[in-house]
Design a protein around this motif. Structure first.
Motif, PDB file in Angstrom:
ATOM      1  N   ALA A 233       0.830  -1.212   0.000  1.00 31.01           N
ATOM      2  CA  ALA A 233       0.000   0.000   0.000  1.00 31.01           C
ATOM      3  C   ALA A 233       0.860   1.256   0.000  1.00 31.01           C
ATOM      4  N   LEU A 234       1.924   1.263   0.792  1.00 32.65           N
ATOM      5  CA  LEU A 234       2.806   2.431   0.841  1.00 32.65           C
ATOM      6  C   LEU A 234       3.577   2.592  -0.469  1.00 32.65           C
ATOM      7  N   SER A 235       4.013   1.488  -1.033  1.00 37.17           N
ATOM      8  CA  SER A 235       4.751   1.532  -2.299  1.00 37.17           C
ATOM      9  C   SER A 235       3.864   2.048  -3.422  1.00 37.17           C
ATOM     10  N   TRP A 236       2.571   1.705  -3.373  1.00 48.31           N
ATOM     11  CA  TRP A 236       1.614   2.230  -4.351  1.00 48.31           C
ATOM     12  C   TRP A 236       1.544   3.748  -4.265  1.00 48.31           C
ATOM     13  N   GLY A 237       1.445   4.286  -3.041  1.00 49.39           N
ATOM     14  CA  GLY A 237       1.377   5.725  -2.874  1.00 49.39           C
ATOM     15  C   GLY A 237       2.607   6.415  -3.417  1.00 49.39           C
ATOM     16  N   ILE A 238       3.766   5.880  -3.110  1.00 57.20           N
ATOM     17  CA  ILE A 238       5.016   6.485  -3.581  1.00 57.20           C
ATOM     18  C   ILE A 238       5.121   6.379  -5.098  1.00 57.20           C
ATOM     19  N   ALA A 239       4.662   5.264  -5.669  1.00 58.30           N
ATOM     20  CA  ALA A 239       4.678   5.101  -7.128  1.00 58.30           C
ATOM     21  C   ALA A 239       3.848   6.187  -7.804  1.00 58.30           C
ATOM     22  N   ARG A 240       2.806   6.652  -7.128  1.00 58.32           N
ATOM     23  CA  ARG A 240       1.949   7.700  -7.681  1.00 58.32           C
ATOM     24  C   ARG A 240       2.445   9.102  -7.334  1.00 58.32           C
ATOM     25  N   GLY A 241       3.588   9.183  -6.671  1.00 61.06           N
ATOM     26  CA  GLY A 241       4.172  10.481  -6.370  1.00 61.06           C
ATOM     27  C   GLY A 241       3.739  11.075  -5.050  1.00 61.06           C
ATOM     28  N   TYR A 242       3.067  10.275  -4.206  1.00 67.60           N
ATOM     29  CA  TYR A 242       2.595  10.784  -2.927  1.00 67.60           C
ATOM     30  C   TYR A 242       3.668  10.644  -1.844  1.00 67.60           C
ATOM     31  N   VAL A 243       3.731  11.616  -0.954  1.00 66.97           N
ATOM     32  CA  VAL A 243       4.431  11.450   0.313  1.00 66.97           C
ATOM     33  C   VAL A 243       3.474  10.688   1.213  1.00 66.97           C
ATOM     34  N   VAL A 244       3.963   9.721   1.976  1.00 67.53           N
ATOM     35  CA  VAL A 244       3.092   8.890   2.816  1.00 67.53           C
ATOM     36  C   VAL A 244       3.498   9.007   4.283  1.00 67.53           C
ATOM     37  N   ILE A 245       2.509   9.011   5.163  1.00 71.01           N
ATOM     38  CA  ILE A 245       2.805   9.137   6.600  1.00 71.01           C
ATOM     39  C   ILE A 245       2.083   8.035   7.384  1.00 71.01           C
ATOM     40  N   PRO A 246       2.570   6.800   7.295  1.00 68.30           N
ATOM     41  CA  PRO A 246       1.976   5.717   8.077  1.00 68.30           C
ATOM     42  C   PRO A 246       2.250   5.911   9.564  1.00 68.30           C
ATOM     43  N   LYS A 247       1.426   5.282  10.387  1.00 65.57           N
ATOM     44  CA  LYS A 247       1.590   5.363  11.834  1.00 65.57           C
ATOM     45  C   LYS A 247       1.591   3.972  12.424  1.00 65.57           C
ATOM     46  N   SER A 248       2.487   3.730  13.370  1.00 67.22           N
ATOM     47  CA  SER A 248       2.502   2.472  14.110  1.00 67.22           C
ATOM     48  C   SER A 248       3.275   2.670  15.399  1.00 67.22           C
ATOM     49  N   SER A 249       2.945   1.880  16.397  1.00 64.96           N
ATOM     50  CA  SER A 249       3.716   1.891  17.641  1.00 64.96           C
ATOM     51  C   SER A 249       4.463   0.571  17.818  1.00 64.96           C
ATOM     52  N   THR A 250       4.325  -0.321  16.831  1.00 67.32           N
ATOM     53  CA  THR A 250       4.988  -1.622  16.882  1.00 67.32           C
ATOM     54  C   THR A 250       6.348  -1.532  16.197  1.00 67.32           C
ATOM     55  N   PRO A 251       7.450  -1.818  16.906  1.00 63.90           N
ATOM     56  CA  PRO A 251       8.780  -1.648  16.325  1.00 63.90           C
ATOM     57  C   PRO A 251       8.955  -2.313  14.964  1.00 63.90           C
ATOM     58  N   SER A 252       8.503  -3.550  14.811  1.00 68.36           N
ATOM     59  CA  SER A 252       8.714  -4.242  13.531  1.00 68.36           C
ATOM     60  C   SER A 252       7.970  -3.538  12.395  1.00 68.36           C
ATOM     61  N   ARG A 253       6.790  -3.018  12.671  1.00 61.87           N
ATOM     62  CA  ARG A 253       6.030  -2.326  11.634  1.00 61.87           C
ATOM     63  C   ARG A 253       6.604  -0.943  11.361  1.00 61.87           C
ATOM     64  N   ILE A 254       7.092  -0.298  12.401  1.00 64.31           N
ATOM     65  CA  ILE A 254       7.746   1.000  12.200  1.00 64.31           C
ATOM     66  C   ILE A 254       8.885   0.845  11.206  1.00 64.31           C
TER      67      ILE A 254
END
Length: 298
Positions: A233-254
């Motif tokens: 999902a994040l790679s899709w956003g970047i492929a379209r030229g978007y800056v992405v700001i995901p959020k997580s508190s889990t170290p592995s997901r961060i």
């Protein structure tokens, strides 16, 4: 082995400043949710873009983490936002945020919503005698010593056009931060922003509150690229030229969220098609929605 690589790339804004394509979102991040530890972990593991807002009530936590990280301040891109009750005095609001952050400046200051509120405690009542164009006129006067770039959030093409045509507008917003994910591709808005050199920034890039990450095509591509559905999902956003700001508190997901893959054009389009077959918008505020989201075709 995952095919994802650490994403340290940046987008160039229309004022020449640069913003990392992957940032760390902090909505609902605070001390009660181990927010400080998550922020420190993110900064220690490569994040150089932190997104906050006065309305999130966590600027103090964010600023402390930035200061305590040991990373030079100039290497961290810090974003905060003007809340609706402060539309008549962005300069005072910025100073209030800087005091909470404990920082001398922010890299980017956004108008959080194009909707001014009356300054009434515990009540979001529309200020009918004010509008977003007047707010932007004042934001353009903010000192460069305190804010390097200014932008907007939750604008559609109609509102951007209204802003651009106003005689008081002399500065084009560098960024428009909006809800963006494969269920909400916003093609019309993307085309408009590309034409006017406004970078789109995606909040909810993982489709929070939806079943996006369980979609068969998302799962299929995750297996193909040997990454997680979230990374797709994040790679899709970047492929379209978007800056992405995901959020997580889990170290592995961060850590995972900062590692992306380069999607083929075909795979990017497969994901974009979800916005036609199953369009969804998650964020719809209860006040005056009739003036927002005119671009939705669902």
């Amino acid at each position: 082995m995952s095919a994802a690589t650490l994403n340290t790339s940046t987008a160039t804004l229309n004022d020449g400043n640069k913003i990392p394509y992957v940032g760390f979102g902090t909505w609902q991040v605070n001390d009660e949710t181990d927010g400080y530890d998550a922020l420190i972990y993110a900064l220690k593991h490569g994040y150089r873009h932190i997104d906050t807002a006065f309305a999130y009530k966590n600027e103090a936590v964010v600023g402390k983490a930035v200061r305590d990280s040991g990373i030079p301040r100039e290497e961290i891109f810090v974003v905060s936002k003007l809340w609706g009750k402060d539309h008549r005095d962005p300069a005072a609001a910025l100073d209030k945020s800087l005091k909470l952050l404990g920082l001398d400046y922010v890299d980017l200051y956004l108008m959080h919503w194009p909707v001014p509120f009356k300054n009434i405690e515990d009540k979001d009542e529309i200020d009918e005698d004010w509008n977003h164009v007047k707010t932007w006129e004042l934001m353009q006067k903010l000192p460069k010593s305190k804010v390097k770039s200014i932008g907007v959030s939750n604008y559609d093409t109609a509102l951007l056009e209204e802003l651009s045509k106003a005689p008081t507008t002399t500065v084009v917003p560098v960024i428009n931060q909006v809800e963006l994910h494969p269920y909400l591709a916003q093609d019309k808005l993307r085309d408009y922003c590309n034409e006017h050199k406004i970078v789109l920034e995606a909040y909810c890039p993982l489709g929070k509150g939806t079943k996006l990450l369980e979609e068969p095509i998302v799962v299929e591509l995750a297996e193909k690229y040997k990454v997680s559905p979230g990374q797709i999902a994040l790679s899709w956003g970047i492929a379209r030229g978007y800056v992405v700001i995901p959020k997580s508190s889990t170290p592995s997901r961060i850590e995972a969220n900062l590692h992306t893959v380069k999607l083929s054009k075909e795979d990017e389009e497969k994901l974009t098609s979800l916005s036609k077959t199953n369009p969804q918008r998650r964020v719809r505020p209860g006040w005056k929605t009739k003036i927002l989201f005119n671009d939705d075709d669902f």
